[in-house]
Design a protein around this motif. Structure first.
Motif, PDB file in Angstrom:
ATOM      1  N   GLU A  95       1.048  -1.006   0.490  1.00 46.38           N
ATOM      2  CA  GLU A  95      -0.508   0.507   0.130  1.00 46.38           C
ATOM      3  C   GLU A  95       0.638   1.570  -0.072  1.00 46.38           C
ATOM      4  O   GLU A  95       0.677   2.343  -0.198  1.00 46.38           O
ATOM      5  CB  GLU A  95      -0.604   0.387   1.443  1.00 46.38           C
ATOM      6  CG  GLU A  95      -0.783   0.291   2.712  1.00 46.38           C
ATOM      7  CD  GLU A  95       0.238  -1.171   3.030  1.00 46.38           C
ATOM      8  OE1 GLU A  95       0.325  -1.626   2.311  1.00 46.38           O
ATOM      9  OE2 GLU A  95       0.292  -1.781   4.013  1.00 46.38           O
ATOM     10  N   LYS A 119      -3.635   0.059   3.561  1.00 47.32           N
ATOM     11  CA  LYS A 119      -4.766  -0.576   2.529  1.00 47.32           C
ATOM     12  C   LYS A 119      -6.306   0.210   2.528  1.00 47.32           C
ATOM     13  O   LYS A 119      -6.909   0.001   3.493  1.00 47.32           O
ATOM     14  CB  LYS A 119      -4.687  -1.389   4.070  1.00 47.32           C
ATOM     15  CG  LYS A 119      -3.671  -3.221   3.639  1.00 47.32           C
ATOM     16  CD  LYS A 119      -3.716  -3.880   4.444  1.00 47.32           C
ATOM     17  CE  LYS A 119      -2.150  -4.752   4.323  1.00 47.32           C
ATOM     18  NZ  LYS A 119      -1.514  -5.230   5.465  1.00 47.32           N
ATOM     19  N   GLU A 120      -6.263  -0.966   1.232  1.00 49.51           N
ATOM     20  CA  GLU A 120      -8.517  -0.684   0.702  1.00 49.51           C
ATOM     21  C   GLU A 120      -7.996  -1.754   1.039  1.00 49.51           C
ATOM     22  O   GLU A 120      -7.856  -2.988   0.424  1.00 49.51           O
ATOM     23  CB  GLU A 120      -7.669  -0.389  -0.359  1.00 49.51           C
ATOM     24  CG  GLU A 120      -6.907   1.515  -0.739  1.00 49.51           C
ATOM     25  CD  GLU A 120      -7.454   2.011  -2.145  1.00 49.51           C
ATOM     26  OE1 GLU A 120      -8.918   1.789  -2.843  1.00 49.51           O
ATOM     27  OE2 GLU A 120      -6.789   3.035  -2.614  1.00 49.51           O
TER      28      GLU A 120
END
Lengths: 290, 400, 247
Positions: A280, A286-287
């Motif tokens: 990320e 973090k997606e």
């Protein structure tokens, strides 16, 4: 030590330039989930515009600068309205391909319409070096760092402190929710494209005396900024900045202390390491997977 | 079905109509211009192409080569060696009499085996020394290679400037690495010294603070700037910007019009070697440069003269052969001394081509002077070639 | 004229008909419940009204105006508020920022918003609503740090911020504790008295029966019953739909 500080100044002055272009990548990604591979050309075109106004038409620097930013903004507006808005429903891949096509069109269009030559651009600031003991540095580097920092701070304040900035953040976090809150997401996306172009135009004016003006400079800057955005974190504005500085410093220090021959390779290795350890990005978040 | 057949027939007939058959090809002398039309070398490629265009027009206006008009077609290498290979293949498929270009050494090294195989003369603009070691009988240079240029330049710098610590910046490709090897060899063998630092730089590199910090650490007092045009100009600017006090010297690319146009006042004082510059004291260089200046409102880069000569070399070869046999052409064009009597329009005065296609010609040692608006190379001395009939002649000093 | 009216609204997902020929009307000042078993098309109906996705057929009128096909944000700005079963928040912003965002596009132009922070009226109102919902002490917390129930309340509060004339609530009390549930109901009644109209999707029958004056029952996308609470309670089709018919 003097050596180290000089390298630091050199690295930061390049890095911040990469960073400001990378911020554009991040803004677009956040608000519209688009990756603009024509980002470098959004720097290249204003460079030529600046040459046209300042060198060819001999308009003084500041009016030329303002007109260039205005031109950049209009370019960003048209870019979004005529191309992105229609393609957005097609998803990110369509946008990537379309922007790649556009970048080629602008690049070679400029080569054919104007010149394949590199064009001269004068220094914006005094070139008389400043000596502080053992440290020698150029006012140009310092001015670049200071002025670009100011622009980034202003941008940051606009995003954090104004209502429109809040709306941008809202759209970045959740388009659907933003719509449900009555936020006109289309306006926000247009605005972000304009903002991105203006940022790129600013970078263009600062980059022109360093790189000179050339139709294919966009590939170089676009790739550097893209790598910077990934290294720093694609979903964070400060990530783009951190990434830009990381790339600038990595290049300079690797070249100074290891070898100059593979300075670009070190950046790519860094990119790989970041992707493996923290995909990320250094400060990215973090997606969630959809 | 009928419709499809009709369409195919009409397409076929159109193809036949527009394609020039073998009969038409034999009427013209075809030159495949394999050149850097786009990419990093586009600017040079543009000068080269203009040179080819001008020479072609001149020759055709004067009745062609042995009565046949010259025809050229451009194939873009995109400044990339792999693409240059496919560009040469495409060019050869067009069945040219000769090839012109490319300029980039890395490209030439990658594609020169093709012209060798096809036994088709190729006049290149590259200066890497390895090109003439590959044993091709079909490759000719349009400028002197770095192996001849560098010793002349070093002999001047060592004798006149007496530097204590020489460093070198070279572009990170075959052109630059070749130069580094040559320089190291000459310094060791002739002067019993070595480079204090040899640093490879990337194309499009804009920040040289890392290199400069090494220069300071190694206390360099002379810097050999062996970079491409744009980067050389950037280095001159940064040297001034960072207040470094160095004797700067450079090959042809470092003092060419393209570099000086960008470097402006920061190029002041740079020493360099030049072959066919617009201000070389040679009538044909002056003549074509004046034409260029009139046509394009600026002085040409030496690539313009090189591209121009690449066509005149073909003319010379065919005229010397008296026909269109390529094997005989190859034989004739080696160990040949081309004087204005042999080919009156060719640039550069007396040109001697040795048995590997290397050019030996007069070079000019120049120093850049800034006149307030333009940076111009001013000739300091004319240095005779290392080989050929003129090699026994003496250095001519213009100012000292 | 009713405040909201749908005519023959239909929504197909490929071959599945989620909402079928639905005629629906809400008068100004009503509190209407939409109930039905899971998958009966209640939320889909809301989504078609607010154009989260387009209806396959039929028309929507709001305040005597045809709003079929208008973009969602525009419908919201015309004075329709809605919540979702799944909470819609900006998780990386504070509670207070969330509240202010929900009202910003209702004020000022693009340019004026570039230079202003927030209108004081909005700040006060946000405080008021948060106070009422018992979450004002959390106003500087990030929305992501709130418990599910608190997020639900914030979501509810955000919808109320621009004083929408029509409020569509999708299960406002699910996952909210008993005491809070009563409070939400009281608040809805209070706002209703001030003139706001509510349409509520609800599973909790206590809430439905206590709060609403009129109930609409959907099953397989069709309206199978409509009436006052006591009528619905005894309606055989409704009972069948909820408990199944024995063969």
């Amino acid at each position: 030590m003097a050596n180290f500080i000089q390298l630091l100044i050199g690295g930061v002055s390049m890095g911040i330039l990469y960073g400001v272009v990378a911020i554009g990548f991040v803004l677009l990604w956040q608000t519209s989930q688009t990756i603009n591979f024509g980002q470098g050309e959004l720097v290249m075109v204003p460079m030529f515009l600046m040459v046209a106004l300042h060198i060819v038409l001999k308009i003084p620097f500041w009016p030329s600068f303002v007109l260039t930013l205005l031109g950049s903004g209009i370019m960003g507006y048209l870019f979004e309205r005529l191309m992105i808005r229609k393609l957005l429903p097609g998803g990110v891949l369509v946008i990537v391909i379309a922007t790649l096509g556009l970048s080629g069109f602008l690049r070679y269009g400029m080569q054919i319409a104007w010149t394949p030559q590199t064009l001269f651009f004068p220094h914006l600031f005094s070139t008389k070096p400043i000596e502080l003991g053992d440290i020698i540095f150029s006012p140009e580097d310092i001015w670049n760092i200071v002025l670009i920092s100011v622009i980034i701070i202003v941008l940051h304040l606009c995003i954090k402190r104004t209502k429109l900035g809040m709306a941008m953040q809202a759209v970045a976090q959740s388009r659907e929710t933003a719509e449900l809150m009555g936020i006109n997401v289309r306006h926000i996306i247009t605005l972000v494209f304009v903002l991105n172009s203006v940022l790129a135009g600013t970078a263009a004016v600062f980059a022109a005396p360093i790189f000179f003006v050339r139709y294919d400079i966009g590939i170089f800057l676009g790739v550097k900024a893209f790598v910077a955005a990934i290294i720093g974190g694609f979903n964070q504005i400060r990530g783009a900045l951190v990434g830009g500085l990381t790339v600038g410093l990595a290049e300079t220090f690797a070249a100074a202390y290891i070898t100059t021959a593979y300075r670009d390779a070190f950046v790519m290795i860094l990119l790989l390491v970041v992707l493996l350890i923290k995909p990320e990005g250094i400060v990215g978040i973090k997606e969630e997977a959809y | 079905m009928l419709k499809k057949t009709l369409i195919s027939i009409s397409i076929l007939s159109l193809l036949i109509f527009f394609s020039s058959g073998p009969a038409a090809a034999a009427e013209k002398v075809r030159i495949g211009v394999v050149i850097e039309l786009t990419g990093a070398g586009a600017s040079l490629g543009d000068y080269w192409t203009k040179g080819v265009k001008y020479a072609t027009k001149e020759i055709n206006d004067a009745g062609g080569i042995l009565g046949r008009p010259v025809e050229y077609k451009i194939f873009d290498t995109q400044s990339k060696p792999p693409i240059s290979v496919s560009a040469v293949k495409k060019a050869l498929a067009w069945k040219p009499y000769a090839l012109s270009g490319p300029i980039y050494s890395s490209s030439t090294l990658a594609n020169m085996f093709l012209s060798q195989e096809a036994k088709t003369p190729q006049n290149v603009g590259s200066e890497n020394w390895r090109i003439s070691t590959k044993g091709s009988k079909y490759i000719w240079r349009t400028s002197t290679q770095q192996g001849f240029e560098i010793p002349k330049l070093l002999s001047f710098i060592m004798a006149e400037k007496k530097p204590k610590a020489i460093a070198m910046l070279h572009v990170n490709n075959d052109y630059g690495i070749g130069a580094k090897e040559t320089t190291q060899k000459i310094l060791k063998e002739t002067y019993n010294t070595k480079l204090v630092a040899a640093m490879a730089c990337e194309q499009k590199q804009a920040d040289y603070s890392a290199e400069f910090s090494t220069l300071r650490r190694k206390k360099a007092d002379a810097l050999f700037v062996y970079l491409l045009e744009e980067e050389a100009a950037i280095v001159y600017r940064q040297v001034r910007k960072m207040g470094l006090k160095l004797v700067l010297f450079a090959p042809n690319s470092g003092i060419s019009e393209d570099t000086l146009r960008l470097g402006k006042e920061s190029a002041e004082g740079v020493y360099g070697m030049s072959g066919f510059e617009y201000n070389a004291p040679e009538p044909n260089c002056v003549r074509v440069s004046k034409w260029f200046k009139k046509q394009y409102k600026e002085w040409p880069d030496n690539e313009f003269m090189k591209g121009y000569n690449s066509v005149y070399l073909v003319k010379t070869g065919i005229e010397q052969t008296g026909g269109f046999d390529k094997a005989k052409y190859s034989q004739k064009m080696h160990n040949i001394f081309i004087t204005p009597k042999v080919q009156k329009n060719i640039c550069g005065g007396n040109l001697y081509y040795d048995d590997v296609g290397d050019l030996h010609a007069w070079d000019y040692l120049v120093q850049v002077k800034w006149d307030g608006t333009h940076a111009k190379p001013k000739i300091v001395a004319a240095l005779p070639p290392l080989k050929g009939p003129d090699s026994s002649k003496k250095t001519k000093w213009y100012e000292k | 004229m009713p405040l909201l009216e749908t005519q023959k609204m239909t929504k197909d997902f490929y071959k599945l008909r989620a909402v079928s020929q639905l005629d629906f009307q809400v008068e100004r000042g009503e509190i209407v419940a939409v109930i039905g078993p899971n998958g009966s098309g209640k939320s889909t109906f809301f989504n078609c009204v607010t154009h989260i996705y387009p209806a396959t057929a039929g028309r929507v009128y709001y305040q005597e105006r045809d709003i079929t096909g208008l973009p969602t944000d525009k419908i919201i700005r015309l004075g329709v508020g809605r919540t979702f079963q799944l909470i819609q928040l900006f998780l990386e912003m504070t509670v207070f920022e969330n509240m202010l965002l929900s009202v910003q596009e209702h004020r000022g132009t693009l340019l004026s918003r570039l230079f202003t922070k927030d209108d004081s009226g909005d700040v006060e109102r946000a405080h008021e609503i948060l106070e009422f919902l018992y979450i004002s002490h959390l106003k500087d917390e990030l929305a992501s740090n709130l418990s599910y129930g608190q997020q639900k309340l914030l979501d509810f509060g955000m919808v109320l911020m621009p004083r929408p004339e029509l409020v569509l609530l999708d299960e406002p009390t699910s996952g909210v504790e008993m005491e809070m549930r009563g409070r939400i109901m009281d608040y809805i009644r209070e706002l209703n008295k001030q003139g706001q109209t509510f349409v509520v999707i609800e599973h909790n029958m206590d809430v439905v029966m206590n709060l609403c004056e009129r109930i609409i029952v959907l099953d397989y996308g069709e309206k199978i019953a409509e009436g006052r609470p006591e009528e619905i309670q005894t309606n055989q089709r409704v009972i069948d739909a909820y408990f199944g018919v024995e063969e």
